[in-house]
Design a protein around this motif. Sequence first.
Motif, PDB file in Angstrom:
ATOM      1  N   UNK A 120       1.908  -2.765  41.922  1.00  0.00           N
ATOM      2  CA  UNK A 120       3.154  -2.153  41.803  1.00  0.00           C
ATOM      3  C   UNK A 120       3.824  -1.909  43.170  1.00  0.00           C
ATOM      4  N   UNK A 121       2.827  -1.483  43.942  1.00  0.00           N
ATOM      5  CA  UNK A 121       3.657  -1.297  45.371  1.00  0.00           C
ATOM      6  C   UNK A 121       3.978  -2.492  45.987  1.00  0.00           C
ATOM      7  N   UNK A 122       3.382  -3.605  45.904  1.00  0.00           N
ATOM      8  CA  UNK A 122       3.860  -4.852  46.459  1.00  0.00           C
ATOM      9  C   UNK A 122       5.204  -5.240  46.176  1.00  0.00           C
ATOM     10  N   UNK A 123       5.472  -4.958  44.539  1.00  0.00           N
ATOM     11  CA  UNK A 123       6.672  -5.433  43.869  1.00  0.00           C
ATOM     12  C   UNK A 123       7.802  -4.600  44.213  1.00  0.00           C
ATOM     13  N   UNK A 124       7.539  -3.346  44.655  1.00  0.00           N
ATOM     14  CA  UNK A 124       8.475  -2.473  45.002  1.00  0.00           C
ATOM     15  C   UNK A 124       9.089  -2.857  46.296  1.00  0.00           C
ATOM     16  N   UNK A 125       8.124  -3.113  47.247  1.00  0.00           N
ATOM     17  CA  UNK A 125       8.497  -3.544  48.587  1.00  0.00           C
ATOM     18  C   UNK A 125       9.198  -4.548  48.798  1.00  0.00           C
ATOM     19  N   UNK A 126       8.690  -5.470  47.864  1.00  0.00           N
ATOM     20  CA  UNK A 126       9.462  -6.885  47.823  1.00  0.00           C
ATOM     21  C   UNK A 126      10.962  -6.573  47.359  1.00  0.00           C
ATOM     22  N   UNK A 127      11.084  -5.785  46.232  1.00  0.00           N
ATOM     23  CA  UNK A 127      12.530  -5.640  45.593  1.00  0.00           C
ATOM     24  C   UNK A 127      13.307  -5.117  46.847  1.00  0.00           C
ATOM     25  N   UNK A 128      12.706  -4.065  47.393  1.00  0.00           N
ATOM     26  CA  UNK A 128      13.454  -3.333  48.486  1.00  0.00           C
ATOM     27  C   UNK A 128      14.100  -4.177  49.651  1.00  0.00           C
ATOM     28  N   UNK A 129      12.872  -5.126  49.929  1.00  0.00           N
ATOM     29  CA  UNK A 129      13.014  -5.997  51.176  1.00  0.00           C
ATOM     30  C   UNK A 129      14.277  -6.760  50.696  1.00  0.00           C
ATOM     31  N   UNK A 130      14.335  -7.567  49.642  1.00  0.00           N
ATOM     32  CA  UNK A 130      15.235  -8.388  49.100  1.00  0.00           C
ATOM     33  C   UNK A 130      16.884  -7.751  49.101  1.00  0.00           C
ATOM     34  N   UNK A 131      16.511  -6.263  48.684  1.00  0.00           N
ATOM     35  CA  UNK A 131      17.732  -5.676  48.496  1.00  0.00           C
ATOM     36  C   UNK A 131      18.663  -4.937  49.705  1.00  0.00           C
ATOM     37  N   UNK A 132      17.527  -4.859  50.703  1.00  0.00           N
ATOM     38  CA  UNK A 132      17.994  -4.069  52.003  1.00  0.00           C
ATOM     39  C   UNK A 132      18.069  -4.822  53.166  1.00  0.00           C
ATOM     40  N   UNK A 133      17.573  -5.958  53.348  1.00  0.00           N
ATOM     41  CA  UNK A 133      17.311  -6.790  54.386  1.00  0.00           C
ATOM     42  C   UNK A 133      17.797  -8.305  54.196  1.00  0.00           C
TER      43      UNK A 133
END
Length: 148
Positions: A120-133
């Motif tokens: 769950x944590x890895x999916x959230x990090x990936x989601x935020x990476x795609x949205x913010x970087x």
Amino acid sequence: MKGKLKFIVPLVLLLVVGGVYKFVLAKPAPTPKPKVEGEVYVLGKDFLVNLSDGKFAKLGVGLVFDEGFVAAPAGAAEEGGAPPTGYGVLPQEAVVRDIVTDVVTDESANALTSRKGRETIKKEILKRLKAQTDVKAHEVLLTDVAVQ
């Protein structure tokens, strides 16, 4: 002598025909599909974060990119110099580190020590990476996790 030729000539012809088939006509063996699609980049410095239940976590993070990923554009090291000790050459690495820290801080120790919680944590990090970087990672890896 003729008896020996009757035996040697067919043997040589058989070897030549077999060699031609092996090296010219036969299809090459299929190459096995890689188990990890892409290139792995491990962030140079570990993360040390506070957890919600008063504990601490130390973790390493890696990102998986498509094949051919280059961590920094050519000549970047000459322009800006080398990154600080412990940091890599990933463009926007500071933003990536901020996102990881923000997502993991205030998680529970159980979330980091359970497989489902880490996913769950890895999916959230990936989601935020795609949205913010602009970082084009397609998977996040937690390379080392220690909770105390």
